[in-house]
Design an enzyme around this catalytic site. Sequence first.
Site, PDB file in Angstrom:
ATOM      1  N   GLU A 151      34.797  33.479  30.063  1.00 22.66           N
ATOM      2  CA  GLU A 151      36.241  33.427  29.884  1.00 22.66           C
ATOM      3  C   GLU A 151      36.901  34.325  30.925  1.00 22.66           C
ATOM      4  OE1 GLU A 151      39.474  34.584  26.504  1.00 22.66           O
ATOM      5  OE2 GLU A 151      37.337  34.752  26.005  1.00 22.66           O
ATOM      6  N   LEU A 152      37.684  33.772  31.820  1.00 16.71           N
ATOM      7  CA  LEU A 152      38.245  34.503  32.959  1.00 16.71           C
ATOM      8  C   LEU A 152      39.040  35.724  32.485  1.00 16.71           C
ATOM      9  CD1 LEU A 152      38.614  34.439  36.051  1.00 16.71           C
ATOM     10  CD2 LEU A 152      40.748  33.222  35.651  1.00 16.71           C
TER      11      LEU A 152
ATOM     12  N   ARG B 274      36.457  34.937  43.778  1.00 15.68           N
ATOM     13  CA  ARG B 274      36.001  33.599  43.381  1.00 15.68           C
ATOM     14  C   ARG B 274      35.631  33.584  41.906  1.00 15.68           C
ATOM     15  NH1 ARG B 274      37.934  30.023  46.324  1.00 15.68           N
ATOM     16  NH2 ARG B 274      36.461  28.539  45.426  1.00 15.68           N
TER      17      ARG B 274
ATOM     18  N   ASN C 252      33.551  43.762  35.963  1.00 17.00           N
ATOM     19  CA  ASN C 252      34.689  43.502  36.854  1.00 17.00           C
ATOM     20  C   ASN C 252      35.732  44.589  36.617  1.00 17.00           C
ATOM     21  OD1 ASN C 252      36.515  42.059  38.610  1.00 17.00           O
ATOM     22  ND2 ASN C 252      37.576  41.286  36.796  1.00 17.00           N
TER      23      ASN C 252
ATOM     24  N   THR D  17      32.413  37.577  31.243  1.00 15.82           N
ATOM     25  CA  THR D  17      31.855  36.453  30.489  1.00 15.82           C
ATOM     26  C   THR D  17      32.465  35.186  31.084  1.00 15.82           C
ATOM     27  OG1 THR D  17      33.638  36.478  28.874  1.00 15.82           O
ATOM     28  CG2 THR D  17      31.719  37.860  28.377  1.00 15.82           C
TER      29      THR D  17
ATOM     30  N   LEU E 174      33.614  32.671  38.806  1.00 13.75           N
ATOM     31  CA  LEU E 174      32.177  32.414  38.687  1.00 13.75           C
ATOM     32  C   LEU E 174      31.873  31.423  37.570  1.00 13.75           C
ATOM     33  CD1 LEU E 174      31.117  36.141  39.088  1.00 13.75           C
ATOM     34  CD2 LEU E 174      30.742  34.307  40.763  1.00 13.75           C
TER      35      LEU E 174
ATOM     36  N   HIS F  51      39.839  44.723  36.668  1.00 13.41           N
ATOM     37  CA  HIS F  51      41.005  43.855  36.748  1.00 13.41           C
ATOM     38  C   HIS F  51      42.248  44.732  36.779  1.00 13.41           C
ATOM     39  CE1 HIS F  51      43.340  40.245  36.312  1.00 13.41           C
ATOM     40  NE2 HIS F  51      44.059  40.868  35.400  1.00 13.41           N
TER      41      HIS F  51
ATOM     42  N   ARG G 286      31.179  24.991  43.224  1.00 11.77           N
ATOM     43  CA  ARG G 286      31.127  26.383  42.755  1.00 11.77           C
ATOM     44  C   ARG G 286      29.720  26.728  42.287  1.00 11.77           C
ATOM     45  NH1 ARG G 286      36.218  28.964  41.896  1.00 11.77           N
ATOM     46  NH2 ARG G 286      37.876  27.477  42.284  1.00 11.77           N
TER      47      ARG G 286
ATOM     48  N   GLN H 107      43.492  54.969  40.217  1.00 12.20           N
ATOM     49  CA  GLN H 107      42.836  55.026  38.901  1.00 12.20           C
ATOM     50  C   GLN H 107      41.575  54.163  38.885  1.00 12.20           C
ATOM     51  OE1 GLN H 107      43.893  57.092  36.299  1.00 12.20           O
ATOM     52  NE2 GLN H 107      45.024  57.835  38.081  1.00 12.20           N
TER      53      GLN H 107
HETATM   54  N1  NHR Z   1      34.460  34.745  36.755  1.00  9.34           N
HETATM   55  C1  NHR Z   1      34.380  34.602  35.436  1.00  9.34           C
HETATM   56  N2  NHR Z   1      33.705  33.550  34.996  1.00  9.34           N
HETATM   57  N3  NHR Z   1      34.940  35.453  34.543  1.00  9.34           N
HETATM   58  C2  NHR Z   1      35.659  36.484  34.993  1.00  9.34           C
HETATM   59  O1  NHR Z   1      36.190  37.310  34.114  1.00  9.34           O
HETATM   60  C3  NHR Z   1      35.827  36.681  36.392  1.00  9.34           C
HETATM   61  C4  NHR Z   1      35.191  35.771  37.261  1.00  9.34           C
HETATM   62  C5  NHR Z   1      35.345  35.896  38.648  1.00  9.34           C
HETATM   63  C6  NHR Z   1      36.146  36.873  39.169  1.00  9.34           C
HETATM   64  C7  NHR Z   1      37.797  38.713  38.899  1.00  9.34           C
HETATM   65  C8  NHR Z   1      39.224  38.225  38.529  1.00  9.34           C
HETATM   66  C9  NHR Z   1      40.236  39.355  38.529  1.00  9.34           C
HETATM   67  O2  NHR Z   1      39.901  40.497  38.196  1.00  9.34           O
HETATM   68  C10 NHR Z   1      36.801  37.761  38.316  1.00  9.34           C
HETATM   69  C11 NHR Z   1      36.637  37.685  36.932  1.00  9.34           C
HETATM   70  C12 NHR Z   1      39.658  35.437  41.046  1.00  9.34           C
HETATM   71  C13 NHR Z   1      40.525  34.585  40.384  1.00  9.34           C
HETATM   72  C14 NHR Z   1      40.951  33.279  41.016  1.00  9.34           C
HETATM   73  O3  NHR Z   1      41.832  32.613  40.503  1.00  9.34           O
HETATM   74  C15 NHR Z   1      40.974  34.942  39.116  1.00  9.34           C
HETATM   75  C16 NHR Z   1      40.546  36.123  38.541  1.00  9.34           C
HETATM   76  C17 NHR Z   1      39.665  36.977  39.215  1.00  9.34           C
HETATM   77  C18 NHR Z   1      39.234  36.636  40.465  1.00  9.34           C
HETATM   78  N4  NHR Z   1      40.315  32.863  42.133  1.00  9.34           N
HETATM   79  C19 NHR Z   1      40.591  31.626  42.868  1.00  9.34           C
HETATM   80  C20 NHR Z   1      39.428  30.624  42.697  1.00  9.34           C
HETATM   81  O4  NHR Z   1      39.710  29.432  42.889  1.00  9.34           O
HETATM   82  C21 NHR Z   1      40.732  31.870  44.352  1.00  9.34           C
HETATM   83  C22 NHR Z   1      41.868  32.798  44.658  1.00  9.34           C
HETATM   84  C23 NHR Z   1      41.880  33.314  46.101  1.00  9.34           C
HETATM   85  O5  NHR Z   1      40.929  33.071  46.881  1.00  9.34           O
HETATM   86  O6  NHR Z   1      42.826  34.026  46.424  1.00  9.34           O
HETATM   87  O7  NHR Z   1      38.271  31.005  42.456  1.00  9.34           O
HETATM   88  O8  NHR Z   1      41.432  39.119  38.778  1.00  9.34           O
HETATM   89  C1  GAR Z   2      41.641  45.858  43.287  1.00  9.34           C
HETATM   90  O1  GAR Z   2      42.905  46.345  42.945  1.00  9.34           O
HETATM   91  C2  GAR Z   2      41.074  45.031  42.152  1.00  9.34           C
HETATM   92  O2  GAR Z   2      41.441  45.484  40.893  1.00  9.34           O
HETATM   93  C3  GAR Z   2      41.696  43.698  42.438  1.00  9.34           C
HETATM   94  O3  GAR Z   2      41.722  43.569  43.833  1.00  9.34           O
HETATM   95  C4  GAR Z   2      41.769  44.853  44.428  1.00  9.34           C
HETATM   96  C5  GAR Z   2      40.630  44.959  45.403  1.00  9.34           C
HETATM   97  O4  GAR Z   2      40.780  46.083  46.198  1.00  9.34           O
HETATM   98  N1  GAR Z   2      40.919  42.627  41.880  1.00  9.34           N
HETATM   99  C6  GAR Z   2      41.385  41.425  41.741  1.00  9.34           C
HETATM  100  O5  GAR Z   2      42.549  41.146  41.919  1.00  9.34           O
HETATM  101  C7  GAR Z   2      40.350  40.400  41.374  1.00  9.34           C
HETATM  102  N2  GAR Z   2      40.973  39.137  41.321  1.00  9.34           N
HETATM  103  P1  GAR Z   2      39.589  46.638  47.062  1.00  9.34           P
HETATM  104  O6  GAR Z   2      39.021  45.472  47.870  1.00  9.34           O
HETATM  105  O7  GAR Z   2      40.234  47.649  47.945  1.00  9.34           O
HETATM  106  O8  GAR Z   2      38.574  47.219  46.135  1.00  9.34           O
END
Ligand code: NHR
Ligand code: GAR
Length: 222
Positions: free
Chosen positions: A148-149, A96, A112, A146, A98, A114, A70, A178
């Site tokens: 923290e996910l 992914r 981000n 940050t 981060l 969410h 990663r 929205q």
């Molecule tokens: N990274 C950090 N450090 N902190 C956040 O708040 C983050 C981030 C990276 C992405 C978006 C997040 C969301 O809005 C986001 C926020 C991916 C996963 C996940 O589990 C979880 C939350 C979010 C994005 N990803 C898997 C992984 O192994 C892969 C899942 C897949 O490919 O479908 O990275 O929801």
């Molecule tokens: C959006 O609903 C966003 O909030 C969500 O994925 C969708 C992306 O749509 N994000 C996550 O779930 C991050 N893990 P888009 O590609 O059409 O913008």
Amino acid sequence: MSQQALPSLAVLISGRGSNLQAFIDACDSGHLPARIGLVISNNPAAAGLQRAERAGIATQCIDHRDYQSREAFDGALVDALRACDIELVILAGFMRILTPVLIEPYLGRLLNIHPSLLPKYPGLKTHQRALDAGDTEAGATVHFVTRELDGGPPVLQARVPIVRGDTAESLAARVAAQEHAIYPLAARWFVEGRLALHATGATLDGAPIPATGIAYNSGMCG
Ligand code: NHR
Ligand code: GAR
């Protein structure tokens, strides 16, 4: 202002790119005084890459599967962002998690969206979880990223009703509408210098933002 003088955003995607489209439209209309300098996808098949190309925006595909860790993947993202002088990084359906390799250099300049009413339902499958819990409302939250996910300070939150017969798909569509309103608005606040991340949390015009973000209403101009 010439196009070049506008602050430059990078939008990171993994899929459809409807939030990316909302940014393209907001920049085009002048609602968001910024330019999209780069779109990065980790997924070569992301439909959002074509949206960016159609809009004449530079794209890069940085496939996480080409990296050993990663951290190495995040290092490649940082190199691409640095080469384009990016001031604000927008995660828009980026899938992914981060590491500090990216988060540290961009802390306070990384947002981000969410698809839940954070702090409820961090992580994935948020709409199904809200339906399974019998919630009457769902929504989306823009937050600073940050380590923290899904735990960084919220900025702006929009709510939608859950109605009888909703599926994860129908609810996601209502929430997405929205998202397209609140995400460019939060970015606008940032590029106008109104929104900032401090050790104590996020502020708008110097005032602390509440723990669930500012409550969006459609009277707020985007
Ligand atoms: N990274 C950090 N450090 N902190 C956040 O708040 C983050 C981030 C990276 C992405 C978006 C997040 C969301 O809005 C986001 C926020 C991916 C996963 C996940 O589990 C979880 C939350 C979010 C994005 N990803 C898997 C992984 O192994 C892969 C899942 C897949 O490919 O479908 O990275 O929801
Ligand atoms: C959006 O609903 C966003 O909030 C969500 O994925 C969708 C992306 O749509 N994000 C996550 O779930 C991050 N893990 P888009 O590609 O059409 O913008």
